[in-house]
Design a protein around this motif. Sequence first.
Motif, PDB file in Angstrom:
ATOM      1  N   MET A   1     -28.610  -2.160   0.197  1.00 27.61           N
ATOM      2  CA  MET A   1     -29.184  -1.385   1.279  1.00 27.61           C
ATOM      3  C   MET A   1     -28.078  -1.050   2.267  1.00 27.61           C
ATOM      4  N   ARG A   2     -27.995   0.243   2.648  1.00 28.16           N
ATOM      5  CA  ARG A   2     -27.015   0.703   3.636  1.00 28.16           C
ATOM      6  C   ARG A   2     -27.748   1.323   4.818  1.00 28.16           C
ATOM      7  N   ILE A   3     -27.255   1.016   6.008  1.00 29.08           N
ATOM      8  CA  ILE A   3     -27.810   1.600   7.227  1.00 29.08           C
ATOM      9  C   ILE A   3     -26.662   2.233   8.001  1.00 29.08           C
ATOM     10  N   HIS A   4     -26.895   3.441   8.519  1.00 23.25           N
ATOM     11  CA  HIS A   4     -25.907   4.135   9.339  1.00 23.25           C
ATOM     12  C   HIS A   4     -26.161   3.746  10.794  1.00 23.25           C
ATOM     13  N   VAL A   5     -25.228   2.994  11.360  1.00 29.68           N
ATOM     14  CA  VAL A   5     -25.370   2.478  12.717  1.00 29.68           C
ATOM     15  C   VAL A   5     -24.497   3.307  13.653  1.00 29.68           C
ATOM     16  N   HIS A   6     -25.114   3.943  14.636  1.00 25.20           N
ATOM     17  CA  HIS A   6     -24.389   4.763  15.608  1.00 25.20           C
ATOM     18  C   HIS A   6     -24.093   3.916  16.841  1.00 25.20           C
ATOM     19  N   VAL A   7     -22.820   3.796  17.159  1.00 27.58           N
ATOM     20  CA  VAL A   7     -22.375   3.098  18.365  1.00 27.58           C
ATOM     21  C   VAL A   7     -21.538   4.098  19.150  1.00 27.58           C
ATOM     22  N   LYS A   8     -22.050   4.495  20.300  1.00 25.75           N
ATOM     23  CA  LYS A   8     -21.441   5.555  21.102  1.00 25.75           C
ATOM     24  C   LYS A   8     -21.211   6.773  20.219  1.00 25.75           C
ATOM     25  N   GLU A   9     -19.951   7.227  20.081  1.00 28.09           N
ATOM     26  CA  GLU A   9     -19.679   8.442  19.310  1.00 28.09           C
ATOM     27  C   GLU A   9     -19.386   8.186  17.830  1.00 28.09           C
ATOM     28  N   LYS A  10     -19.367   6.936  17.398  1.00 26.19           N
ATOM     29  CA  LYS A  10     -19.024   6.606  16.011  1.00 26.19           C
ATOM     30  C   LYS A  10     -20.253   6.254  15.182  1.00 26.19           C
ATOM     31  N   THR A  11     -20.148   6.546  13.890  1.00 28.21           N
ATOM     32  CA  THR A  11     -21.175   6.131  12.923  1.00 28.21           C
ATOM     33  C   THR A  11     -20.533   5.139  11.974  1.00 28.21           C
ATOM     34  N   ILE A  12     -21.120   3.969  11.871  1.00 30.74           N
ATOM     35  CA  ILE A  12     -20.602   2.900  11.023  1.00 30.74           C
ATOM     36  C   ILE A  12     -21.625   2.626   9.926  1.00 30.74           C
ATOM     37  N   VAL A  13     -21.200   2.726   8.677  1.00 33.38           N
ATOM     38  CA  VAL A  13     -22.094   2.412   7.568  1.00 33.38           C
ATOM     39  C   VAL A  13     -22.031   0.909   7.333  1.00 33.38           C
ATOM     40  N   VAL A  14     -23.196   0.260   7.434  1.00 32.41           N
ATOM     41  CA  VAL A  14     -23.268  -1.199   7.282  1.00 32.41           C
ATOM     42  C   VAL A  14     -24.017  -1.519   5.997  1.00 32.41           C
ATOM     43  N   GLN A  15     -23.353  -2.245   5.121  1.00 33.12           N
ATOM     44  CA  GLN A  15     -23.992  -2.744   3.899  1.00 33.12           C
ATOM     45  C   GLN A  15     -24.806  -3.985   4.273  1.00 33.12           C
ATOM     46  N   CYS A  16     -26.087  -3.952   3.970  1.00 32.44           N
ATOM     47  CA  CYS A  16     -26.981  -5.041   4.377  1.00 32.44           C
ATOM     48  C   CYS A  16     -27.454  -5.891   3.192  1.00 32.44           C
ATOM     49  N   GLY A  17     -26.924  -5.660   2.000  1.00 34.85           N
ATOM     50  CA  GLY A  17     -27.404  -6.402   0.836  1.00 34.85           C
ATOM     51  C   GLY A  17     -28.881  -6.128   0.629  1.00 34.85           C
ATOM     52  N   ASP A  18     -29.677  -7.184   0.585  1.00 34.58           N
ATOM     53  CA  ASP A  18     -31.127  -7.054   0.402  1.00 34.58           C
ATOM     54  C   ASP A  18     -31.864  -6.716   1.703  1.00 34.58           C
ATOM     55  N   GLY A  19     -31.156  -6.687   2.825  1.00 35.11           N
ATOM     56  CA  GLY A  19     -31.772  -6.340   4.106  1.00 35.11           C
ATOM     57  C   GLY A  19     -32.586  -7.460   4.714  1.00 35.11           C
ATOM     58  N   LYS A  20     -32.188  -8.702   4.450  1.00 40.35           N
ATOM     59  CA  LYS A  20     -32.944  -9.853   4.961  1.00 40.35           C
ATOM     60  C   LYS A  20     -32.495 -10.289   6.360  1.00 40.35           C
ATOM     61  N   GLN A  21     -31.505  -9.593   6.910  1.00 46.51           N
ATOM     62  CA  GLN A  21     -31.023  -9.918   8.252  1.00 46.51           C
ATOM     63  C   GLN A  21     -31.952  -9.286   9.291  1.00 46.51           C
ATOM     64  N   ARG A  22     -31.752  -9.708  10.522  1.00 42.16           N
ATOM     65  CA  ARG A  22     -32.551  -9.170  11.630  1.00 42.16           C
ATOM     66  C   ARG A  22     -31.899  -7.906  12.197  1.00 42.16           C
ATOM     67  N   ILE A  23     -32.684  -7.099  12.866  1.00 41.44           N
ATOM     68  CA  ILE A  23     -32.209  -5.862  13.484  1.00 41.44           C
ATOM     69  C   ILE A  23     -31.079  -6.151  14.472  1.00 41.44           C
ATOM     70  N   LEU A  24     -31.174  -7.231  15.222  1.00 40.52           N
ATOM     71  CA  LEU A  24     -30.132  -7.584  16.182  1.00 40.52           C
ATOM     72  C   LEU A  24     -28.798  -7.807  15.483  1.00 40.52           C
ATOM     73  N   TRP A  25     -28.828  -8.390  14.282  1.00 40.79           N
ATOM     74  CA  TRP A  25     -27.606  -8.585  13.495  1.00 40.79           C
ATOM     75  C   TRP A  25     -26.942  -7.236  13.233  1.00 40.79           C
ATOM     76  N   LEU A  26     -27.737  -6.241  12.899  1.00 41.37           N
ATOM     77  CA  LEU A  26     -27.243  -4.896  12.623  1.00 41.37           C
ATOM     78  C   LEU A  26     -26.512  -4.333  13.851  1.00 41.37           C
ATOM     79  N   ALA A  27     -27.080  -4.528  15.022  1.00 41.32           N
ATOM     80  CA  ALA A  27     -26.458  -4.060  16.263  1.00 41.32           C
ATOM     81  C   ALA A  27     -25.129  -4.766  16.506  1.00 41.32           C
ATOM     82  N   HIS A  28     -25.099  -6.075  16.296  1.00 39.31           N
ATOM     83  CA  HIS A  28     -23.863  -6.837  16.505  1.00 39.31           C
ATOM     84  C   HIS A  28     -22.780  -6.412  15.525  1.00 39.31           C
TER      85      HIS A  28
END
Length: 108
Positions: A1-28
């Motif tokens: 599972m991949r999520i596109h995380v926008h932080v200010k002007e940048k987009t960071i693609v985060v690999q989440c594996g099975d996506g069992k982490q919390r949303i806050l983890w994604l932000a960090h």
Amino acid sequence: MRIHVHVKEKTIVVQCGDGKQRILWLAHVGIARYDSNFGLELGVPQGVQRDDGTLLDSTAIIKDCLQDCEHVWVLLKGIVNADTSANRNLLIVNFLKMTFQHPKYPNR
């Protein structure tokens, strides 16, 4: 599972594996990958929102509320990511909290 995380002007693609982490983890993770200083000057994430401005529960599990390749925006203190009603409401709530918690007004 991949999520596109926008932080200010940048987009960071985060690999989440099975996506069992919390949303806050994604932000960090997004903040940590923002720059070579691990985003230290950005501070602690204030929340995460979807394309439509909907705020996500920071304790929710990624796979339960997001789909593969979805885009989310990390909300940072003092920074408005998009002109959405959710952002305006969040700013108003934060302003009211700061105003009524001000030491000049201890009885409010």
